[in-house]
Design an enzyme around this catalytic site. Structure first.
Site, PDB file in Angstrom:
ATOM      1  N   ASP A 171     -13.225  34.213 -35.860  1.00 20.07           N
ATOM      2  CA  ASP A 171     -12.416  33.012 -35.988  1.00 20.07           C
ATOM      3  C   ASP A 171     -13.056  31.825 -35.271  1.00 20.07           C
ATOM      4  O   ASP A 171     -12.885  30.681 -35.659  1.00 20.07           O
ATOM      5  CB  ASP A 171     -11.027  33.275 -35.417  1.00 20.07           C
ATOM      6  CG  ASP A 171     -10.135  32.071 -35.575  1.00 20.07           C
ATOM      7  OD1 ASP A 171      -9.686  31.848 -36.707  1.00 20.07           O
ATOM      8  OD2 ASP A 171      -9.935  31.339 -34.587  1.00 20.07           O
TER       9      ASP A 171
ATOM     10  N   GLY B 139     -10.273  26.867 -37.990  1.00 19.84           N
ATOM     11  CA  GLY B 139     -11.378  27.182 -38.887  1.00 19.84           C
ATOM     12  C   GLY B 139     -11.102  27.053 -40.375  1.00 19.84           C
ATOM     13  O   GLY B 139     -11.680  26.202 -41.041  1.00 19.84           O
ATOM     14  N   LEU B 140     -10.192  27.857 -40.920  1.00 22.38           N
ATOM     15  CA  LEU B 140      -9.982  27.827 -42.357  1.00 22.38           C
ATOM     16  C   LEU B 140      -9.346  26.530 -42.796  1.00 22.38           C
ATOM     17  O   LEU B 140      -9.613  26.024 -43.878  1.00 22.38           O
ATOM     18  CB  LEU B 140      -9.105  29.005 -42.779  1.00 22.38           C
ATOM     19  CG  LEU B 140      -9.882  30.297 -43.041  1.00 22.38           C
ATOM     20  CD1 LEU B 140      -8.925  31.416 -43.394  1.00 22.38           C
ATOM     21  CD2 LEU B 140     -10.904  30.094 -44.154  1.00 22.38           C
TER      22      LEU B 140
ATOM     23  N   ASP C 144       0.813  -1.219   0.000  1.00 25.90           N
ATOM     24  CA  ASP C 144       0.000   0.000   0.000  1.00 25.90           C
ATOM     25  C   ASP C 144       0.848   1.271   0.000  1.00 25.90           C
ATOM     26  O   ASP C 144       0.336   2.358  -0.253  1.00 25.90           O
ATOM     27  CB  ASP C 144      -0.949   0.005   1.211  1.00 25.90           C
ATOM     28  CG  ASP C 144      -2.007  -1.092   1.091  1.00 25.90           C
ATOM     29  OD1 ASP C 144      -1.880  -1.947   0.199  1.00 25.90           O
ATOM     30  OD2 ASP C 144      -2.957  -1.093   1.899  1.00 25.90           O
TER      31      ASP C 144
HETATM   32  S1  SF4 Z   1      -2.047  -7.073  -2.470  1.00 29.71           S
HETATM   33 FE1  SF4 Z   1      -3.415  -5.305  -2.510  1.00 29.71          FE
HETATM   34  S2  SF4 Z   1      -3.814  -4.892  -0.355  1.00 29.71           S
HETATM   35 FE2  SF4 Z   1      -2.009  -6.203  -0.435  1.00 29.71          FE
HETATM   36  S3  SF4 Z   1      -0.288  -4.835  -0.421  1.00 29.71           S
HETATM   37 FE3  SF4 Z   1      -0.749  -5.262  -2.547  1.00 29.71          FE
HETATM   38  S4  SF4 Z   1      -2.116  -3.594  -3.127  1.00 29.71           S
HETATM   39 FE4  SF4 Z   1      -2.068  -3.622  -0.898  1.00 29.71          FE
END
Ligand code: SF4
Lengths: 524, 426
Positions: free
Chosen positions: A280, A415-416, A36
């Site tokens: 324009d 545009g043009l 994470d």
């Molecule tokens: S498996 Fe999912 S919850 Fe586990 S560390 Fe990796 S991202 Fe995070």
């Protein structure tokens, strides 16, 4: 279970990180496994922050489960407090820690840290990033802004708070500067801007302001409603995105602050209205645009697109369900059906089926548009490193209106040039496969990558049949060839109209005649 | 060069290693999907996890890899947590939807995550069930990339272990063959193929294969070289299948590559002179290329934060071939057996650290003021802001860095940040 390829929003604890990172002197202890920690790079790489987000992850492992994960949390919280010496601690759990139920709040209380500590309940299996940010900001405000305002000194200037800017927000940095400047011009003082740049003490001072400006309802609406209930602070809810909305914002603020809006409106200095009225810009009329993003930016963009650039909005949607009702109402006013979904594949199918001439979306839609060969400008988070330009580029306020004009018009063919392409469509070097001439380097890559843009559309339209049944009509080779001579930026529309016409007329094969019959049929 | 294969040293156990158990700033094994899904072209990776897992994969490469990906996440929701029966039913439904969208898929990996592990969702049984259901058009396998069990590159290790039972069994009579283990960029595979061919070693197969239908047969006459140092479990599973590991330095730099090729040459009885003749041109090219980078790197100090388990091998390369000064070499996990040769070649005064306590490691790093830090993307800009040059470690996993012809490029990855700092006037 939801099958997901790309997600518009991260989990709610990433929302909490956006608040912690935006503020000063805050530290967040997150009970979470090591993977994470990827979330740090969102801030350090995408936003190029020069400091790590103020987050300590406990990074427990499988072997810790059922033995000492709670102890690991306590150690991490104690160490983080000692090392970072914050004025405010946040504690919470990510998806995995939520399942092992260690109760970070209780553990943190047991540590008796000598700073306010706020426990975040972030239900990862129900909620998402924006909700997590809003909830975190609300809990911080509720926890710290507990003192009623001191009576106002006689003759003091009117004052307000600017609420909602976070880390990783779309152009939040520059919007806050732009809106601060605007409010100052009106003679209004900024009491506190939060969460971005605010300290715990600043949050305590929030009730001192006369009213609140809610720039990003996704983040600040919950907190602003609480402040209103608690201290009677009114909230300005007009989002100053686009020229008209900025004028309305000025009037709404002026009414609350008891100041005269006219001097500021008279010298707004925005080029946008004239740029849009100048000859324009005629070619912008009726360009079919599809708008998707967070609710706030999408609704504001749709209005600007229609009323300030003269585009035709052919689709409008958002990925955050919390604001679905507002988006539906806005779509109804525009006469389109709202697309409320966080399913990237469904958004792709919808864009492919609508074949717009411009997409205003997030980085996800930018990718979809690229695949479909449609120009695109980004209007909303989720963000990418490109959404943090080095230059000053707000999307709110009068300068923001200028920025919107430039960034939306830039991807289109001028545009043009459009007429020349139509007149000499077989010119070997000046043709639509070469792309807009002012987007040189880009065009070459695309031309190389998709030598024949036409087949792109066919499978995409065919793919859309998974959603709804579209009768597929055959194109005769001659008609197909003729279609390919139509410049790319109107080809999608021509193809769609012709097929619709063919189905209505019960034609099995589209001939050149049918192509031109359809053209006259749909001529308006 | 004949000492090239006498690798196990009695001293390697004696070297002190700093073991830390604090906050780790390392990806989980899910990240391997970012390169694995590109390598095995008919395979699809379905993570059974949370929104966090989905967000990790799409963010891990730094920018989103936006070509139609062959991976997705089945994001678990509140009701999936209510009961495992429901979760399994949901998983079946998601797999059905996926396979109907992607009929080109021949091999589906169910990839476990922290949440699926914690609620004890049995993905191996799910894989069996789904394999039977979708047989014969799709094989379904499973492995775990969870962050509570794997760091970053261990995800590839787990994935390869899951694939080994799919390999046909090569009989005892089968001729000797060479298996090169670990995901390599296609261009590097081709470079190695040419070298093995010139050496007269063959047949040579690469694992994982570019296509799931061509998993090479493995048996007692299979000899294998690891291309990556993080494949300890794969090595063990192959050995259990009877295959024979050829221990060597890893093929980074002229020395590592020579050593690695020599291990194969010896195992296949290639005469010394022929070996030297074949590797000479490549080795010379590599040395020349390294000479060019040396001006930026020689004498400069370097500090590795743990990331991919490639750190000790890269440190060996940088210290021996580019004269860099090693300060600390961190690795998430030190496989003493696979790295015994590498550790022998590391200077005595370097701190080897295993595991992490990121705040303390940052303290050590600031204290040491290295010229260059190799670290993850979460740490790079903050260190740059403090005036320390960095190289993102993830690039070392994503770029062609193996063998003679990539040696210069590998050195270039380290030299560029230093060179850049020297030209910038802002
Ligand atoms: S498996 Fe999912 S919850 Fe586990 S560390 Fe990796 S991202 Fe995070």
């Amino acid at each position: 279970m939801q099958l997901t390829v790309w997600t518009y929003e991260g989990p709610p604890h990433v929302g909490a990180m956006r608040i912690a990172t935006a503020m000063k002197g805050v530290h967040f202890v997150l009970h979470a496994p090591q993977g994470d920690t990827y979330a740090d790079l969102l801030f350090t790489m995408i936003e190029r922050r020069g400091a790590r987000p103020p987050v300590t992850y406990t990074t427990f492992q499988a072997r810790d489960l059922g033995t000492d994960t709670a102890e690991i949390f306590k150690t991490a919280a104690r160490d983080a407090f000692e090392r970072f010496d914050p004025d405010l601690m946040l504690v919470g759990a990510s998806c995995t820690a939520e399942l092992i139920q260690d109760d970070p709040g209780g553990l943190a209380r047991a540590l008796n840290l000598p700073v306010p500590t706020i426990t975040l309940e972030l239900p990862s299996y129900q909620k998402k990033e924006n909700w997590g940010a809003a909830e975190t900001f609300y809990q911080i405000v509720r926890g710290l802004a507990t003192e009623a305002p001191a009576p106002k000194a006689e003759g003091a200037k009117p004052s307000c708070n600017i609420l909602g800017a976070t880390a990783l927000g779309f152009r939040h940095r520059d919007d806050v500067i732009e809106i601060t400047r605007l409010l100052n011009q009106m003679g209004i003082e900024i009491n506190v801007a939060a969460p971005m740049g605010a300290t715990a003490d600043d949050i305590r001072r929030l009730p001192q302001a006369d009213f609140n400006v809610v720039l990003y309802p996704e983040i600040a609406d919950t907190a602003a409603r609480w402040l209103e209930r608690q201290y009677g602070q009114k909230a300005v809810r007009t989002i100053p995105m686009g020229f008209q909305a900025t004028c309305e914002f000025v009037r709404e603020v002026a009414a609350l602050a008891g100041v005269d809006p006219e001097p500021v409106l008279a010298q707004h200095g925005s080029h946008m209205p004239w740029w849009s009225r100048s000859v324009d810009s005629n070619y912008l009329t009726g360009k079919r645009v599809f708008v998707f993003g967070d609710a706030t930016h999408a609704m504001a963009a749709a209005r600007v697109a229609k009323e300030e650039l003269g585009f035709e909005v052919v689709g409008l949607g958002c990925y955050n369900r919390e604001f679905a009702r507002d988006v539906r109402a806005c779509a109804a006013e525009l006469g389109v059906e709202a697309l409320i979904t966080d399913d990237y594949l469904l958004v792709e199918e919808t864009i492919a089926a609508l074949q717009p001439e411009l997409v205003l979306g997030t980085q996800m839609e930018r990718h979809i548009a690229k695949r479909l060969g449609v120009p695109c400008a980004v209007i909303s988070a989720p963000v990418h490193v490109q959404d943090f330009p080095a230059r000053y580029a707000p999307v709110m306020g009068f300068e923001g209106a200028n920025v919107l004009f430039d960034t939306w018009v830039h991807p289109l063919v001028m545009g043009l040039e459009e007429h020349l392409l139509t007149m000499f469509r077989e010119d070997f070097e000046f043709n639509d496969a070469a792309g807009p001439s002012h987007l040189g380097g880009h065009a070459k890559v695309e031309a190389a990558a998709q030598p024949a843009p036409e087949p792109e559309f066919v499978p995409m339209a065919a793919q859309a049949t998974t959603q709804e049944t579209i009768t597929v009509v055959n194109w005769s080779p001659e008609a197909s060839k003729e279609l390919s001579k139509i410049p790319f930026f109107v080809r999608g529309k021509a193809k769609r109209n012709t097929e619709r016409y063919a189905v209505e007329q019960g034609l099995e094969t589209i001939s050149i005649e049918a192509l031109y019959d359809a053209k006259s049929h749909f001529a308006r | 060069m004949s000492d090239a294969v006498t690798l196990i040293s009695p001293n390697s156990e004696a070297r002190p290693v700093l073991r830390e158990r604090g906050q780790r700033e390392v990806f989980c094994g899910l990240t391997g999907i970012v390169w694995l899904h590109r390598k095995i072209q008919d395979a699809f990776f379905l993570v059974v996890g949370s929104r966090t897992c989905a967000h990790l994969i799409q963010s891990a490469a730094g920018v989103m890899v936006f070509a139609e990906p062959r991976f997705a996440t089945a994001i678990m929701e509140e009701r999936d947590l209510a009961g495992l029966v429901d979760a399994n039913e949901e998983l079946d439904r998601v797999v059905d939807r996926l396979l109907s969208r992607r009929p080109d898929i021949k091999l589906l990996f169910l990839v476990g995550s922290c949440p699926s592990e914690v609620i004890k969702l049995d993905l191996s049984r799910a894989a069996e069930r789904l394999s039977t259901k979708h047989s014969p058009s799709v094989r379904v396998l499973n492995y775990s990339g969870s962050g509570i069990e794997t760091t970053f590159t261990q995800g590839e290790d787990a994935c390869l272990v899951a694939m080994i039972p799919e390999a046909p069994v090569a009989s005892e009579e089968a001729p000797a063959s060479l298996l090169v283990v670990g995901t390599l960029p296609d261009i590097v595979e081709d470079q190695f193929s040419r070298l093995f061919n010139q050496l007269g070693i063959g047949p040579v197969h690469f694992f994982p294969p570019r296509n799931s239908q061509s998993i090479p047969a493995i048996g007692p006459n299979t000899k294998f070289l690891l291309a990556q140092p993080f494949l300890g479990e794969t090595a063990r599973a192959l050995t259990e299948r009877g295959a024979q590991h050829l221990p060597a330095l890893f093929p980074f730099g002229a020395e590592g590559t020579t050593h690695w090729l020599k291990a194969a040459a010896d195992a296949f009885g290639i005469p010394e002179l022929h070996f030297l003749a074949v590797v000479a041109p490549g080795r010379e090219r590599a040395k020349r290329a390294l000479e060019a980078q040396k001006q930026h790197l020689a004498g400069k100090s370097i500090f590795f934060f743990p990331d991919s388990q490639m750190e000790p091998s890269l440190a060996r390369f940088l210290s021996r071939e580019l004269d860099m000064k090693l300060i600390e070499v961190g690795t998430p996990y030190l496989n003493r057996q696979l790295l015994s040769a590498e550790m022998e070649y590391l200077p005595d005064n370097v701190t080897l650290s295993e595991g992490q306590d990121v705040d303390r490691q940052l303290d050590r790093c600031r204290e040491a003021k290295p010229d260059l830090v190799v670290c993850g993307m979460g740490l790079a800009n903050p260190l740059e802001m403090e005036g320390i040059s960095t190289k993102w470690s993830i690039e070392l996993v994503f770029s062609p860095v193996h063998g003679f012809d990539c040696a210069g490029d590998l050195a270039g990855l380290f030299a560029r940040p230093l060179f850049r700092r020297s030209v910038l006037k802002v």
